[in-house]
Design a protein around this motif. Structure first.
Motif, PDB file in Angstrom:
ATOM      1  N   ASP A 131      18.710  -5.896  36.287  1.00 47.51           N
ATOM      2  CA  ASP A 131      18.812  -6.422  34.927  1.00 47.51           C
ATOM      3  C   ASP A 131      17.764  -7.511  34.672  1.00 47.51           C
ATOM      4  O   ASP A 131      18.053  -8.544  34.045  1.00 47.51           O
ATOM      5  N   GLY A 132      16.553  -7.287  35.187  1.00 49.30           N
ATOM      6  CA  GLY A 132      15.463  -8.217  34.935  1.00 49.30           C
ATOM      7  C   GLY A 132      15.401  -9.423  35.851  1.00 49.30           C
ATOM      8  O   GLY A 132      14.479 -10.227  35.746  1.00 49.30           O
ATOM      9  N   ALA A 133      16.368  -9.563  36.741  1.00 54.56           N
ATOM     10  CA  ALA A 133      16.391 -10.703  37.660  1.00 54.56           C
ATOM     11  C   ALA A 133      16.193 -10.206  39.088  1.00 54.56           C
ATOM     12  O   ALA A 133      16.518  -9.064  39.417  1.00 54.56           O
ATOM     13  N   ILE A 134      15.658 -11.080  39.928  1.00 53.70           N
ATOM     14  CA  ILE A 134      15.462 -10.754  41.343  1.00 53.70           C
ATOM     15  C   ILE A 134      16.661 -11.283  42.129  1.00 53.70           C
ATOM     16  O   ILE A 134      16.984 -12.481  42.057  1.00 53.70           O
ATOM     17  N   VAL A 135      17.329 -10.385  42.858  1.00 52.46           N
ATOM     18  CA  VAL A 135      18.499 -10.784  43.652  1.00 52.46           C
ATOM     19  C   VAL A 135      18.381 -10.181  45.042  1.00 52.46           C
ATOM     20  O   VAL A 135      17.711  -9.152  45.225  1.00 52.46           O
ATOM     21  N   PRO A 136      19.004 -10.775  46.051  1.00 51.06           N
ATOM     22  CA  PRO A 136      19.001 -10.181  47.390  1.00 51.06           C
ATOM     23  C   PRO A 136      19.635  -8.788  47.362  1.00 51.06           C
ATOM     24  O   PRO A 136      20.653  -8.559  46.702  1.00 51.06           O
ATOM     25  N   ALA A 137      19.026  -7.872  48.090  1.00 51.51           N
ATOM     26  CA  ALA A 137      19.534  -6.498  48.104  1.00 51.51           C
ATOM     27  C   ALA A 137      20.971  -6.437  48.618  1.00 51.51           C
ATOM     28  O   ALA A 137      21.796  -5.667  48.099  1.00 51.51           O
ATOM     29  N   ALA A 138      21.298  -7.229  49.639  1.00 44.23           N
ATOM     30  CA  ALA A 138      22.653  -7.206  50.201  1.00 44.23           C
ATOM     31  C   ALA A 138      23.685  -7.569  49.142  1.00 44.23           C
ATOM     32  O   ALA A 138      24.739  -6.917  49.021  1.00 44.23           O
ATOM     33  N   GLN A 139      23.380  -8.575  48.349  1.00 42.31           N
ATOM     34  CA  GLN A 139      24.300  -8.985  47.287  1.00 42.31           C
ATOM     35  C   GLN A 139      24.405  -7.904  46.218  1.00 42.31           C
ATOM     36  O   GLN A 139      25.505  -7.578  45.745  1.00 42.31           O
ATOM     37  N   ALA A 140      23.249  -7.327  45.829  1.00 39.69           N
ATOM     38  CA  ALA A 140      23.237  -6.322  44.767  1.00 39.69           C
ATOM     39  C   ALA A 140      24.024  -5.083  45.173  1.00 39.69           C
ATOM     40  O   ALA A 140      24.790  -4.527  44.374  1.00 39.69           O
ATOM     41  N   LEU A 141      23.844  -4.642  46.411  1.00 35.15           N
ATOM     42  CA  LEU A 141      24.598  -3.476  46.873  1.00 35.15           C
ATOM     43  C   LEU A 141      26.091  -3.785  46.940  1.00 35.15           C
ATOM     44  O   LEU A 141      26.923  -2.955  46.533  1.00 35.15           O
ATOM     45  N   ALA A 142      26.434  -4.952  47.425  1.00 36.59           N
ATOM     46  CA  ALA A 142      27.851  -5.319  47.516  1.00 36.59           C
ATOM     47  C   ALA A 142      28.496  -5.375  46.133  1.00 36.59           C
ATOM     48  O   ALA A 142      29.618  -4.892  45.930  1.00 36.59           O
ATOM     49  N   ASP A 143      27.781  -5.964  45.169  1.00 34.51           N
ATOM     50  CA  ASP A 143      28.318  -6.060  43.810  1.00 34.51           C
ATOM     51  C   ASP A 143      28.543  -4.681  43.198  1.00 34.51           C
ATOM     52  O   ASP A 143      29.445  -4.492  42.371  1.00 34.51           O
ATOM     53  N   ALA A 144      27.702  -3.704  43.590  1.00 30.21           N
ATOM     54  CA  ALA A 144      27.818  -2.349  43.063  1.00 30.21           C
ATOM     55  C   ALA A 144      28.769  -1.484  43.881  1.00 30.21           C
ATOM     56  O   ALA A 144      28.958  -0.305  43.558  1.00 30.21           O
ATOM     57  N   GLY A 145      29.325  -2.040  44.936  1.00 31.70           N
ATOM     58  CA  GLY A 145      30.221  -1.275  45.786  1.00 31.70           C
ATOM     59  C   GLY A 145      29.519  -0.250  46.648  1.00 31.70           C
ATOM     60  O   GLY A 145      30.105   0.779  47.011  1.00 31.70           O
ATOM     61  N   ILE A 146      28.262  -0.519  46.994  1.00 25.76           N
ATOM     62  CA  ILE A 146      27.454   0.412  47.786  1.00 25.76           C
ATOM     63  C   ILE A 146      27.374  -0.111  49.217  1.00 25.76           C
ATOM     64  O   ILE A 146      27.004  -1.270  49.449  1.00 25.76           O
ATOM     65  N   THR A 147      27.679   0.733  50.174  1.00 24.98           N
ATOM     66  CA  THR A 147      27.581   0.361  51.586  1.00 24.98           C
ATOM     67  C   THR A 147      26.150   0.550  52.062  1.00 24.98           C
ATOM     68  O   THR A 147      25.568   1.622  51.876  1.00 24.98           O
ATOM     69  N   PRO A 148      25.528  -0.470  52.681  1.00 22.54           N
ATOM     70  CA  PRO A 148      24.177  -0.293  53.208  1.00 22.54           C
ATOM     71  C   PRO A 148      24.125   0.838  54.228  1.00 22.54           C
ATOM     72  O   PRO A 148      25.077   1.066  54.981  1.00 22.54           O
ATOM     73  N   LEU A 149      23.001   1.534  54.243  1.00 21.00           N
ATOM     74  CA  LEU A 149      22.822   2.632  55.204  1.00 21.00           C
ATOM     75  C   LEU A 149      22.468   2.107  56.582  1.00 21.00           C
ATOM     76  O   LEU A 149      21.855   1.040  56.720  1.00 21.00           O
ATOM     77  N   ARG A 150      22.829   2.885  57.574  1.00 18.78           N
ATOM     78  CA  ARG A 150      22.227   2.768  58.903  1.00 18.78           C
ATOM     79  C   ARG A 150      21.425   4.043  59.056  1.00 18.78           C
ATOM     80  O   ARG A 150      21.990   5.144  59.075  1.00 18.78           O
ATOM     81  N   LEU A 151      20.103   3.918  59.110  1.00 18.46           N
ATOM     82  CA  LEU A 151      19.248   5.095  59.072  1.00 18.46           C
ATOM     83  C   LEU A 151      19.403   5.951  60.315  1.00 18.46           C
ATOM     84  O   LEU A 151      19.503   5.444  61.436  1.00 18.46           O
ATOM     85  N   ARG A 152      19.377   7.263  60.109  1.00 20.68           N
ATOM     86  CA  ARG A 152      19.342   8.203  61.219  1.00 20.68           C
ATOM     87  C   ARG A 152      17.943   8.172  61.839  1.00 20.68           C
ATOM     88  O   ARG A 152      16.994   7.622  61.256  1.00 20.68           O
ATOM     89  N   PRO A 153      17.769   8.771  63.035  1.00 20.60           N
ATOM     90  CA  PRO A 153      16.537   8.571  63.805  1.00 20.60           C
ATOM     91  C   PRO A 153      15.226   8.822  63.072  1.00 20.60           C
ATOM     92  O   PRO A 153      14.274   8.081  63.250  1.00 20.60           O
ATOM     93  N   LYS A 154      15.122   9.862  62.212  1.00 17.19           N
ATOM     94  CA  LYS A 154      13.833  10.106  61.554  1.00 17.19           C
ATOM     95  C   LYS A 154      13.784   9.568  60.131  1.00 17.19           C
ATOM     96  O   LYS A 154      12.744   9.633  59.462  1.00 17.19           O
ATOM     97  N   GLU A 155      14.851   9.005  59.634  1.00 17.50           N
ATOM     98  CA  GLU A 155      14.910   8.713  58.212  1.00 17.50           C
ATOM     99  C   GLU A 155      13.985   7.590  57.767  1.00 17.50           C
ATOM    100  O   GLU A 155      13.472   7.626  56.642  1.00 17.50           O
ATOM    101  N   GLY A 156      13.742   6.613  58.601  1.00 16.27           N
ATOM    102  CA  GLY A 156      12.771   5.586  58.233  1.00 16.27           C
ATOM    103  C   GLY A 156      11.399   6.190  58.025  1.00 16.27           C
ATOM    104  O   GLY A 156      10.715   5.917  57.031  1.00 16.27           O
TER     105      GLY A 156
END
Length: 518
Positions: A177-202
């Motif tokens: 929404d036009g503001a810069i926020v930490p990704a961890a906070q933004a994902l938490a606010d949206a109810g999104i669980t951070p990924l743990r990448l599988r071996p080739k996904e990075g």
């Protein structure tokens, strides 16, 4: 309204293994479309096969580049089994070294959508969960804060795309929404669980051409519109200069069969009275910037079809490394991250676009110079009587337009010829495609500024011409365009600051507000 709520009102672009068009990416970028991941069982099964195949290889202790080995020149380094899961997170971590301006929110949406398109081809060995996480970012308007500088365009857009990978895992920062926020906070606010990448996904996220291709999609849309708008401006300039419309005769252009050039001439015939006999007092041949306008604009018009083909082929490609052929259970090591086609397309496009700026700058020089404007006042000043001495019309605007043109022309040096050997000579020939795309966008920006200046100029010139010769009436298409311009900017009578007018016109140009030559 929250971005996630908009998806019911927007055009949905479905991401699966089918072919996408430039317009799909542009519409997602400007917010008129949303991304929808296919729910078709056969699509999801095809994606899962790649990830499952890699899992089986790992259990069999297979040597897989970037999964059980280091990256790039470190491909000879074997990764201990207990550290394989950490490797993709190290990849995006050490590539977090971008600088320069951040990509805009619209550019970032284009980048995310372009990377999603490639991964959906099913040859990258990623999970459905990763694709769903990418879509969630778009749905919730969580856009990675991506520095624009740091990619050489092979091994793909590693550094800028590392910011996408990190945000998927809840690290670094996002636009929200036009503001810069930490990704961890933004994902938490949206109810999104951070990924743990599988071996080739990075590697799959980062090792590709998504940034340069996304920017190329946006550049194409702007360049295509400028071919039309530059043609309309040329018609208005010809009218204001009381030019010779017979320069655009259909028979004349039939003998030089460049389809794009012929199309530009046909557009001009819609705007100018080419079917009327020329008046005897007219100059027999207009100067090149009017007479040869179809030949200049036509270069870009003729290039657009192959530019589209190159850009869309890249958009619809699997372009990371290695390619995972799950059906035949093969891991294919190659170089599809190389952005040569985009680099060439962008180097070519910026050259053709800069020529539009140069053409229009020359048209402006004719219009403001009373020696060449066929009776128009110097600098197109509308003031008569004693106050004429202190009014200078469009004098400064012409200087600014020349400055923007010169800068655009300066940037036409091809980026693709400046390949550098990097990464211990493993990446010893690189595309520079992302730099070429960024240069092209800057040339487009400067050319749009020249176009804005010319819109003021031709509007002023046409008004003055009509005052000089009331019997000379523009064609209906030009009359409509002049009325639309009048609603935004009006005529310059007494000297006034023109920056606000220019900014209004730039907004119209960049939103493609005028319907031209349907």
């Amino acid at each position: 309204m929250h971005p996630a709520d908009l998806k019911t009102t927007l055009r949905a672009v479905q991401f699966d293994r089918e072919r996408l068009q430039i317009e799909d990416i542009v519409d997602i970028a400007d917010g008129t479309a949303c991304a929808l991941l296919s729910t078709a069982p056969e699509f999801r099964a095809a994606i899962a096969r790649g990830a499952d195949f890699l899992d089986r290889l790992l259990l069999e202790d297979g040597a897989i580049y970037g999964v059980t080995t280091g990256y790039g020149d470190s491909c000879t380094v074997r990764i201990p089994a207990e550290l394989v899961a950490e490797l993709p997170h190290h990849l995006y971590t050490y590539h977090g070294c971008g600088l320069g301006q951040h990509f805009s929110p619209s550019q970032t949406r284009a980048v995310i959508a372009t990377r999603l398109a490639s991964l959906c081809k099913g040859y990258s060995g990623v999970s459905v969960e990763l694709l769903e996480q990418i879509v969630r970012l778009l749905e919730h308007g969580l856009l990675p804060l991506i520095p624009s500088e740091g990619s050489v365009g092979a091994s793909g857009d590693l550094t800028p795309l590392s910011y996408l990978a990190a945000v998927l895992c809840g690290e670094r920062e996002v636009w929200r929404d036009g503001a810069i926020v930490p990704a961890a906070q933004a994902l938490a606010d949206a109810g999104i669980t951070p990924l743990r990448l599988r071996p080739k996904e990075g590697l799959a996220i980062m090792n590709g051409t998504a940034v340069m291709t996304a920017l190329a999609c946006l550049a194409y849309s702007r360049a295509e519109y400028l071919t039309r708008l530059s043609t309309r401006i040329t018609a208005l300039a010809s009218f204001a200069l009381d030019g010779n419309a017979h320069h655009f005769d259909e028979m004349l252009f039939s003998v030089k069969p460049h389809a794009g050039q012929q199309g530009v001439a046909a557009w001009l015939r819609q705007d100018l009275p080419c079917d009327q006999p020329p008046r005897n007092e007219k100059r027999l041949q207009d100067r090149y910037s009017i007479r040869c306008a179809p030949h200049v604009i036509g270069v870009l018009a003729d290039a657009l079809p192959w530019l589209r083909a190159s850009i869309e082929n890249e958009l619809n490609s699997a372009n990371d490394n290695p390619i995972i052929d799950a059906e035949n259970e093969r891991v294919l090591n190659g170089g599809h991250f190389y952005g040569g086609h985009i680099a060439f397309a962008m180097d070519s496009m910026k050259n053709a676009v800069a020529n539009l700026a140069d053409l229009l700058d020359r048209q402006m020089a004719l219009l403001v110079d009373s020696r060449y404007s066929n009776g128009l006042p110097a600098n197109l000043s509308a003031v008569e009587g004693p106050r004429a001495a202190i009014n200078h019309g469009l004098k400064a605007l012409q200087i600014s337009a020349s400055a923007w043109t010169a800068e655009a022309l300066k940037l036409t040096m091809p980026a693709s010829v400046f390949s550098r050997s990097t990464e211990c000579h493993n990446q010893d020939k690189v595309s520079m495609g992302t730099i070429a795309a960024r240069d092209c966008l800057r040339v487009l920006e400067l050319t749009e500024q020249v176009v804005a200046a010319l819109l003021i100029t031709v509007r002023q010139g046409a008004w003055l011409r009509s005052k000089l010769n009331p019997a000379l009436v523009p064609e209906a298409s030009l009359t409509a365009m002049l009325a639309e311009l009048d609603a935004d900017i009006g005529v310059v009578k007494e000297d006034r600051r023109l920056e606000p007018d220019l900014r209004v016109l730039l907004e119209r140009i960049r939103t493609q507000a005028w319907t031209l030559y349907e």
